[in-house]
Design an enzyme around this catalytic site. Structure first.
Site, mmCIF file in Angstrom:
data_model
loop_
_atom_site.group_PDB
_atom_site.id
_atom_site.type_symbol
_atom_site.label_atom_id
_atom_site.label_comp_id
_atom_site.label_asym_id
_atom_site.label_seq_id
_atom_site.Cartn_x
_atom_site.Cartn_y
_atom_site.Cartn_z
ATOM 1 C CG ASP A 261 -35.838 -15.298 -15.534
ATOM 2 O OD1 ASP A 261 -34.775 -15.635 -14.992
ATOM 3 O OD2 ASP A 261 -36.885 -15.983 -15.517
ATOM 4 C CG ASN A 269 -33.049 -27.387 -16.990
ATOM 5 O OD1 ASN A 269 -32.678 -27.654 -18.126
ATOM 6 N ND2 ASN A 269 -32.626 -26.318 -16.338
ATOM 7 C CG HIS A 274 -29.982 -30.515 -16.711
ATOM 8 N ND1 HIS A 274 -30.144 -29.268 -16.161
ATOM 9 C CD2 HIS A 274 -30.284 -31.397 -15.715
ATOM 10 C CE1 HIS A 274 -30.514 -29.374 -14.897
ATOM 11 N NE2 HIS A 274 -30.608 -30.660 -14.602
ATOM 12 C CG ASP A 278 -27.212 -27.431 -21.569
ATOM 13 O OD1 ASP A 278 -27.568 -26.640 -20.663
ATOM 14 O OD2 ASP A 278 -26.417 -28.365 -21.387
ATOM 15 C CD GLU A 304 -33.448 -19.474 -15.132
ATOM 16 O OE1 GLU A 304 -34.320 -19.462 -14.251
ATOM 17 O OE2 GLU A 304 -32.355 -20.065 -14.998
#
Length: 385
Positions: A261, A269, A274, A278, A304
């Site tokens: 993680d 974010n 975002h 990405d 994630e």
């Protein structure tokens, strides 16, 4: 790590129940391609059977000399047996056309011409056999070979008609033979044209089939991959894990799962947007695949979170592979839009136990991940064995 799927094309063979018997396997082999060729050859041999039947009738009615009739019948049967032996033994595989279509068609035309010259008043019925043999060849021959068989049919039948018209004009009347020859002259080129069209259709169908197979492979690959990172998705990973678990139980091959993680990803974010998030996910996936071993399989598990299958194979141990990745990632920029951004990750690793379900192994890796996060993140915790 790429995961590929392979489609296995099954040859088309007749599915009659008797084809699965030991008797059929003995006479037709168990190789699907060879079996199909032998079955086709046996079907085409029906022309010889009908010719032999016509010869028997001609001999019985004293239209044909018995010695000549039976000699021709034996030669025809021996010829077909030779083709069967060549196909059954695999000798045919030495040739460009393993079905031996061209020599079979030429042989059949030769025997039909021989029957035509020996069956007297009944010879006219053999013309339909010429058409039958040429049509059979049209479905399997290239246009060039179809032209060869067509030219051969005209030459051999025309020669027999001419000889019999001169030597036996009572039973082979010249005006009738001319009519028969004109019939052949009309029919034979038509079959050659048909062969050319069939060849184009086969090529077109092969092209369409190849396109469909390629499209299906692309669709299957798209369905198995995460569109953002290019990694296999959760559904595909579950299939990979199930296959690996079954293999592990059979061959006692140990493996581990790493539940990963990204640390504080929500802040990325929220702070950077975002689009940068990405980019980070894509960059992480690319670098992880580069740093992991070739034997490891990585999937995007959700958001994630990532799951890595780590077989207990060299080089290096599963823990060393993930630790090497963690250290390298800590100082690496993963977003071109935010070059100063650095990301770390936490991971939990669980060794798969014999008799344990895959869900149980994933759950233990997940608990180890939470321990890593609770202990300050940017570290790896191995679940107790």
């Amino acid at each position: 790590m790429s995961v590929q799927s392979h489609a296995i094309a099954q040859p088309l063979v007749p599915q009659e129940p008797w084809l699965g018997s030991k008797f059929a396997t003995f006479f037709l082999t168990s190789v699907p391609e060879q079996r199909t060729r032998i079955v086709r050859s046996l079907w085409s041999a029906l022309v010889v059977v009908m010719c032999v039947g016509l010869i028997a009738y001609a001999v019985h009615t004293d239209v044909m000399v018995s010695k000549a009739g039976w000699a021709l019948s034996c030669v025809m049967i021996a010829s077909n047996m030779a083709f069967y032996v060549a196909l059954r033994s695999g000798f045919n595989l030495r040739f460009a056309d393993p079905a031996l279509t061209l020599p079979q068609v030429l042989a059949a035309l030769t025997w039909i011409a021989g029957c035509y010259g020996l069956t007297g008043e009944t010879h006219g019925g053999l013309l339909m056999f010429v058409a039958l043999v040429l049509v059979f060849g049209a479905f399997n021959l290239t246009p060039r070979r179809a032209r060869i068989t067509s030219l051969y049919a005209l030459l051999v039948m025309g020669l027999v008609m001419a000889i019999k018209s001169l030597n036996d004009p009572l039973r082979y009347q010249p005006r009738v033979e001319w009519a028969y020859f004109i019939f052949l002259l009309t029919m034979v080129p038509t079959v050659a044209v048909l062969a050319a069209h069939l060849q184009k259709m086969r090529q077109h169908l092969r092209g369409q089939t190849a396109d469909l197979v390629s499209a299906l492979a692309r669709i299957q690959d798209m369905a198995a991959r995460d569109p953002l990172t290019g990694l296999i998705n959760r559904r595909k990973m579950l299939d990979v894990l199930a296959q690996h678990a079954a293999l592990s139980e059979r061959e006692m091959l140990a493996f581990s799962l790493a539940y990963i993680d990204l640390d504080h990803f929500k802040q990325v974010n929220d702070s950077w947007g975002h689009r940068v998030g990405d980019e980070v996910l894509r960059g992480f996936a690319d670098e992880a695949q580069r740093l992991l071993r070739d034997t490891d399989v990585m999937a995007r598990w959700g958001g994630e979170e990532f799951l890595v299958l780590l077989p207990d194979l060299p080089p290096g141990s599963p823990l060393m592979a993930v630790e090497r990745m963690r250290v390298a990632m800590a100082g690496m920029g993963l977003s071109a839009s935010a070059p100063a951004l650095r990301m770390t990750f936490s991971a939990g690793i669980a060794v798969h136990r014999v008799g344990e379900t895959m869900d149980e192994t994933i759950e233990r890796a997940d608990k180890a991940l939470y321990q890593a996060k609770a202990s300050g993140r940017n570290q790896i915790v191995v679940a107790s064995a």
